[in-house]
Design a protein around this motif. Structure first.
Motif, PDB file in Angstrom:
ATOM      1  N   ARG A  71       0.825  -1.209   0.000  1.00  0.00           N
ATOM      2  CA  ARG A  71       0.000   0.000   0.000  1.00  0.00           C
ATOM      3  C   ARG A  71       0.856   1.255   0.000  1.00  0.00           C
ATOM      4  NH1 ARG A  71      -4.190  -1.683   4.685  1.00  0.00           N
ATOM      5  NH2 ARG A  71      -2.418  -2.833   5.441  1.00  0.00           N
ATOM      6  N   GLY A  72       0.162   2.335  -0.316  1.00  0.00           N
ATOM      7  CA  GLY A  72       0.780   3.647  -0.234  1.00  0.00           C
ATOM      8  C   GLY A  72       1.602   3.970  -1.458  1.00  0.00           C
ATOM      9  N   GLU A 104      -8.866  11.064   2.017  1.00  0.00           N
ATOM     10  CA  GLU A 104      -7.601  11.739   1.743  1.00  0.00           C
ATOM     11  C   GLU A 104      -7.467  12.036   0.254  1.00  0.00           C
ATOM     12  OE1 GLU A 104      -2.776  10.983   1.845  1.00  0.00           O
ATOM     13  OE2 GLU A 104      -4.074   9.562   2.875  1.00  0.00           O
ATOM     14  N   THR A 105      -7.057  13.264  -0.058  1.00  0.00           N
ATOM     15  CA  THR A 105      -6.767  13.665  -1.433  1.00  0.00           C
ATOM     16  C   THR A 105      -5.310  14.102  -1.509  1.00  0.00           C
ATOM     17  OG1 THR A 105      -7.438  15.959  -1.061  1.00  0.00           O
ATOM     18  CG2 THR A 105      -9.155  14.431  -1.806  1.00  0.00           C
ATOM     19  N   ASP A 120      -5.156   2.791   1.040  1.00  0.00           N
ATOM     20  CA  ASP A 120      -4.140   3.731   0.579  1.00  0.00           C
ATOM     21  C   ASP A 120      -3.872   3.612  -0.925  1.00  0.00           C
ATOM     22  OD1 ASP A 120      -2.822   5.922   1.621  1.00  0.00           O
ATOM     23  OD2 ASP A 120      -0.986   4.837   2.091  1.00  0.00           O
ATOM     24  N   ASN A 121      -4.738   2.895  -1.659  1.00  0.00           N
ATOM     25  CA  ASN A 121      -4.613   2.817  -3.114  1.00  0.00           C
ATOM     26  C   ASN A 121      -5.059   4.142  -3.713  1.00  0.00           C
ATOM     27  OD1 ASN A 121      -3.895  -0.043  -3.428  1.00  0.00           O
ATOM     28  ND2 ASN A 121      -5.940  -0.410  -2.625  1.00  0.00           N
ATOM     29  N   LEU A 122      -4.395   4.544  -4.788  1.00  0.00           N
ATOM     30  CA  LEU A 122      -4.747   5.787  -5.462  1.00  0.00           C
ATOM     31  C   LEU A 122      -5.879   5.578  -6.468  1.00  0.00           C
ATOM     32  CD1 LEU A 122      -1.167   7.185  -6.066  1.00  0.00           C
ATOM     33  CD2 LEU A 122      -2.929   8.194  -4.594  1.00  0.00           C
ATOM     34  N   ARG A 137      -7.422   8.633  -2.014  1.00  0.00           N
ATOM     35  CA  ARG A 137      -6.929   7.342  -1.528  1.00  0.00           C
ATOM     36  C   ARG A 137      -8.098   6.550  -0.955  1.00  0.00           C
ATOM     37  NH1 ARG A 137      -1.558   6.541  -1.750  1.00  0.00           N
ATOM     38  NH2 ARG A 137      -0.199   8.349  -1.810  1.00  0.00           N
ATOM     39  N   ASP A 138      -8.115   5.233  -1.281  1.00  0.00           N
ATOM     40  CA  ASP A 138      -9.144   4.358  -0.725  1.00  0.00           C
ATOM     41  C   ASP A 138      -8.714   3.907   0.671  1.00  0.00           C
ATOM     42  OD1 ASP A 138      -7.412   2.137  -0.942  1.00  0.00           O
ATOM     43  OD2 ASP A 138      -8.592   1.163  -2.504  1.00  0.00           O
ATOM     44  N   HIS A 175      -2.892   2.894 -10.344  1.00  0.00           N
ATOM     45  CA  HIS A 175      -4.059   3.633  -9.872  1.00  0.00           C
ATOM     46  C   HIS A 175      -5.240   3.299 -10.765  1.00  0.00           C
ATOM     47  CE1 HIS A 175      -2.687   6.499 -13.004  1.00  0.00           C
ATOM     48  NE2 HIS A 175      -3.964   6.823 -13.094  1.00  0.00           N
TER      49      HIS A 175
END
Length: 144
Positions: A82-83, A113-114, A136-138, A132-133, A93
């Motif tokens: 993640r991240g 989070e954006t 933490d995936n974009l 972010r989901d 993404h």
């Protein structure tokens, strides 16, 4: 490939998640994607097919307006990937479009989070916003 019957076409875009219910809530309730199906898969053929010993998984398929998004939660869990940022080698993404990105941004819950404090219009004229989901995936949201 020269044989038209053997040329791949898009079926789904998969995202491995830690908690299917948390992620499903985000993609369904926050992003507004419709759930197409939920199911579980296990067994020797599945474990061999995914290359993970004794693997089983829970799946949710969602409709993203002509693209199928697959959320999958595996047992056993793998390494944490993640991240990261979009410019990291191997980064991935999901890209989704909306007709009004400002309205979409204004409707986002405060805890989402954006990467920027609002939509940005690039030099190419494309208006984007990365969120972010729960894992933490974009997810890139593009104004159509």
């Amino acid at each position: 490939m020269s044989d038209g019957d053997a040329t791949p076409s898009a079926h789904h875009y998969g995202i491995t998640v830690a908690d299917l219910e948390d992620s499903l809530a985000f993609y369904r309730d926050t992003l507004g994607l419709d759930v197409l199906s939920e199911f579980e898969v296990s067994g020797e053929a599945f474990a061999e097919g995914v290359g993970v010993e004794n693997a089983s998984a829970e799946f949710a398929h969602l409709d993203a307006g002509g693209a199928r998004v697959e959320l999958v939660s595996y047992t056993p869990e793998g390494a944490d990937a993640r991240g990261g940022m979009v410019n990291d080698a191997g980064a991935k993404h999901l890209g989704l479009s909306v007709p009004d990105l400002d309205a979409f941004h204004d409707a986002l819950p405060e805890d989402v989070e954006t990467l920027a404090d609002g939509p940005r219009t690039t030099e190419s004229g494309t208006t984007i916003l990365f969120v972010r989901d729960p894992d933490d995936n974009l997810v890139e949201i593009v104004e159509a």
